[in-house]
Every structure is written in structure tokens, then in C-alpha cells.
Design a protein around this motif. Sequence first.
Motif, PDB file in Angstrom:
ATOM      1  N   ASN A   1       0.504   9.315  -5.561  1.00 14.28           N
ATOM      2  CA  ASN A   1       0.847  10.701  -5.248  1.00 14.28           C
ATOM      3  C   ASN A   1       1.674  11.323  -6.370  1.00 14.28           C
ATOM      4  O   ASN A   1       1.450  12.463  -6.751  1.00 14.28           O
ATOM      5  CB  ASN A   1       1.599  10.769  -3.919  1.00 14.28           C
ATOM      6  N   SER A   2       2.632  10.568  -6.902  1.00 15.31           N
ATOM      7  CA  SER A   2       3.467  11.064  -8.003  1.00 15.31           C
ATOM      8  C   SER A   2       2.631  11.382  -9.231  1.00 15.31           C
ATOM      9  O   SER A   2       2.958  12.291  -9.989  1.00 15.31           O
ATOM     10  CB  SER A   2       4.527  10.032  -8.375  1.00 15.31           C
ATOM     11  N   LEU A   3       1.564  10.606  -9.437  1.00 14.95           N
ATOM     12  CA  LEU A   3       0.699  10.805 -10.600  1.00 14.95           C
ATOM     13  C   LEU A   3      -0.458  11.752 -10.309  1.00 14.95           C
ATOM     14  O   LEU A   3      -1.324  11.947 -11.163  1.00 14.95           O
ATOM     15  CB  LEU A   3       0.145   9.454 -11.058  1.00 14.95           C
ATOM     16  N   MET A   4      -0.473  12.316  -9.085  1.00 19.09           N
ATOM     17  CA  MET A   4      -1.561  13.196  -8.646  1.00 19.09           C
ATOM     18  C   MET A   4      -2.908  12.487  -8.776  1.00 19.09           C
ATOM     19  O   MET A   4      -3.863  13.008  -9.338  1.00 19.09           O
ATOM     20  CB  MET A   4      -1.542  14.509  -9.437  1.00 19.09           C
TER      21      MET A   4
ATOM     22  N   TYR B   1      -7.099   1.137  -2.314  1.00 18.19           N
ATOM     23  CA  TYR B   1      -5.687   0.747  -2.203  1.00 18.19           C
ATOM     24  C   TYR B   1      -5.562  -0.727  -1.822  1.00 18.19           C
ATOM     25  O   TYR B   1      -4.749  -1.457  -2.384  1.00 18.19           O
ATOM     26  CB  TYR B   1      -4.942   1.609  -1.174  1.00 18.19           C
ATOM     27  N   ARG B   2      -6.386  -1.180  -0.862  1.00 18.93           N
ATOM     28  CA  ARG B   2      -6.337  -2.588  -0.452  1.00 18.93           C
ATOM     29  C   ARG B   2      -6.739  -3.510  -1.601  1.00 18.93           C
ATOM     30  O   ARG B   2      -6.120  -4.554  -1.815  1.00 18.93           O
ATOM     31  CB  ARG B   2      -7.229  -2.806   0.775  1.00 18.93           C
TER      32      ARG B   2
ATOM     33  N   PHE C   1      -2.601  -6.763  -7.447  1.00 20.20           N
ATOM     34  CA  PHE C   1      -1.187  -6.876  -7.797  1.00 20.20           C
ATOM     35  C   PHE C   1      -0.622  -8.204  -7.337  1.00 20.20           C
ATOM     36  O   PHE C   1       0.116  -8.865  -8.071  1.00 20.20           O
ATOM     37  CB  PHE C   1      -0.377  -5.721  -7.189  1.00 20.20           C
ATOM     38  N   HIS C   2      -0.951  -8.621  -6.106  1.00 28.74           N
ATOM     39  CA  HIS C   2      -0.451  -9.902  -5.597  1.00 28.74           C
ATOM     40  C   HIS C   2      -0.958 -11.058  -6.456  1.00 28.74           C
ATOM     41  O   HIS C   2      -0.203 -11.982  -6.769  1.00 28.74           O
ATOM     42  CB  HIS C   2      -0.836 -10.091  -4.126  1.00 28.74           C
ATOM     43  N   THR C   3      -2.222 -11.013  -6.863  1.00 22.94           N
ATOM     44  CA  THR C   3      -2.780 -12.056  -7.722  1.00 22.94           C
ATOM     45  C   THR C   3      -2.051 -12.093  -9.062  1.00 22.94           C
ATOM     46  O   THR C   3      -1.663 -13.161  -9.548  1.00 22.94           O
ATOM     47  CB  THR C   3      -4.287 -11.820  -7.952  1.00 22.94           C
TER      48      THR C   3
ATOM     49  N   ILE D   1       0.824  -1.209   0.000  1.00 21.49           N
ATOM     50  CA  ILE D   1       0.000   0.000   0.000  1.00 21.49           C
ATOM     51  C   ILE D   1       0.862   1.264   0.000  1.00 21.49           C
ATOM     52  O   ILE D   1       0.538   2.240  -0.676  1.00 21.49           O
ATOM     53  CB  ILE D   1      -1.003  -0.013   1.171  1.00 21.49           C
ATOM     54  N   ASP D   2       1.999   1.244   0.716  1.00 23.05           N
ATOM     55  CA  ASP D   2       2.867   2.425   0.732  1.00 23.05           C
ATOM     56  C   ASP D   2       3.417   2.725  -0.659  1.00 23.05           C
ATOM     57  O   ASP D   2       3.474   3.884  -1.071  1.00 23.05           O
ATOM     58  CB  ASP D   2       4.027   2.230   1.713  1.00 23.05           C
ATOM     59  N   VAL D   3       3.823   1.684  -1.383  1.00 24.75           N
ATOM     60  CA  VAL D   3       4.321   1.867  -2.749  1.00 24.75           C
ATOM     61  C   VAL D   3       3.206   2.408  -3.643  1.00 24.75           C
ATOM     62  O   VAL D   3       3.420   3.338  -4.427  1.00 24.75           O
ATOM     63  CB  VAL D   3       4.875   0.533  -3.313  1.00 24.75           C
ATOM     64  N   LEU D   4       2.008   1.846  -3.508  1.00 21.31           N
ATOM     65  CA  LEU D   4       0.877   2.308  -4.322  1.00 21.31           C
ATOM     66  C   LEU D   4       0.533   3.758  -4.020  1.00 21.31           C
ATOM     67  O   LEU D   4       0.263   4.547  -4.935  1.00 21.31           O
ATOM     68  CB  LEU D   4      -0.342   1.411  -4.084  1.00 21.31           C
TER      69      LEU D   4
END
Length: 98
Positions: free
Chosen positions: A14-17, A25-26, A32-34, A6-9
Motif C-alpha cells: 500500500n505504501s508503494l501503491m 500475497y500468500r 519470505f519465510h523460505t 500478509i498484513d506487513v506485506l
Amino acid sequence: MKEVNIDVLKNVANSLMFDMSEDEYRLLEGEFHTTLKQMDLIHNIKGVEDVTPMTFPYEVTTSALREDEPSEVISSDEALKNAKDVIEKQIRIPRVLK
């Protein structure tokens, strides 16, 4: 490969506004894990590295496309006249990659 959490996401969003709720997010983290698990399974298939990658599963021929020929050419000054930030006849845009 970098772990997707979640921190990476949130950092990427945030970088992409881009803004999302905690539930979104969850959900995205789970997706992503799947996807990463599926990629691992595919990577472990015997002989998969011998298969030529493809971009589309069917051969498609198109005869309806026209030749790409310019019909009206404008000057550089005309093309750049409405740009907000021009440096040396190039449009300066916000940085999108780190």
C-alpha cells in the motif's frame, strides 16, 4: 527481525501503491519465510562471520568504459524548467521512506 506476514506485506505494498491478489500475497509470504530460513542456516555455519562479503563472485576488468567528462553543461534554471515542484532550486519529490 520483524516478522513478515500478509498484513506487513499489504502495508508495504500500500505504501508503494502496489496491488497484488490474495494468492500473490500468500506466495510472497511463503517466499519470505523460505528466504529467512535460508539466512538462518547460513548464519549458523561455523566460521561464516570470518568470510569477507562479496558483491560479485568473479573478478571482472573492463577496458571499454570511457572517462566521465561533461560535454554540455546547462544552467540550473534550464535543468529545473520542466520540474513540477521546485523549492530553493531543488526538485521536490513524493516521500518514499517512512
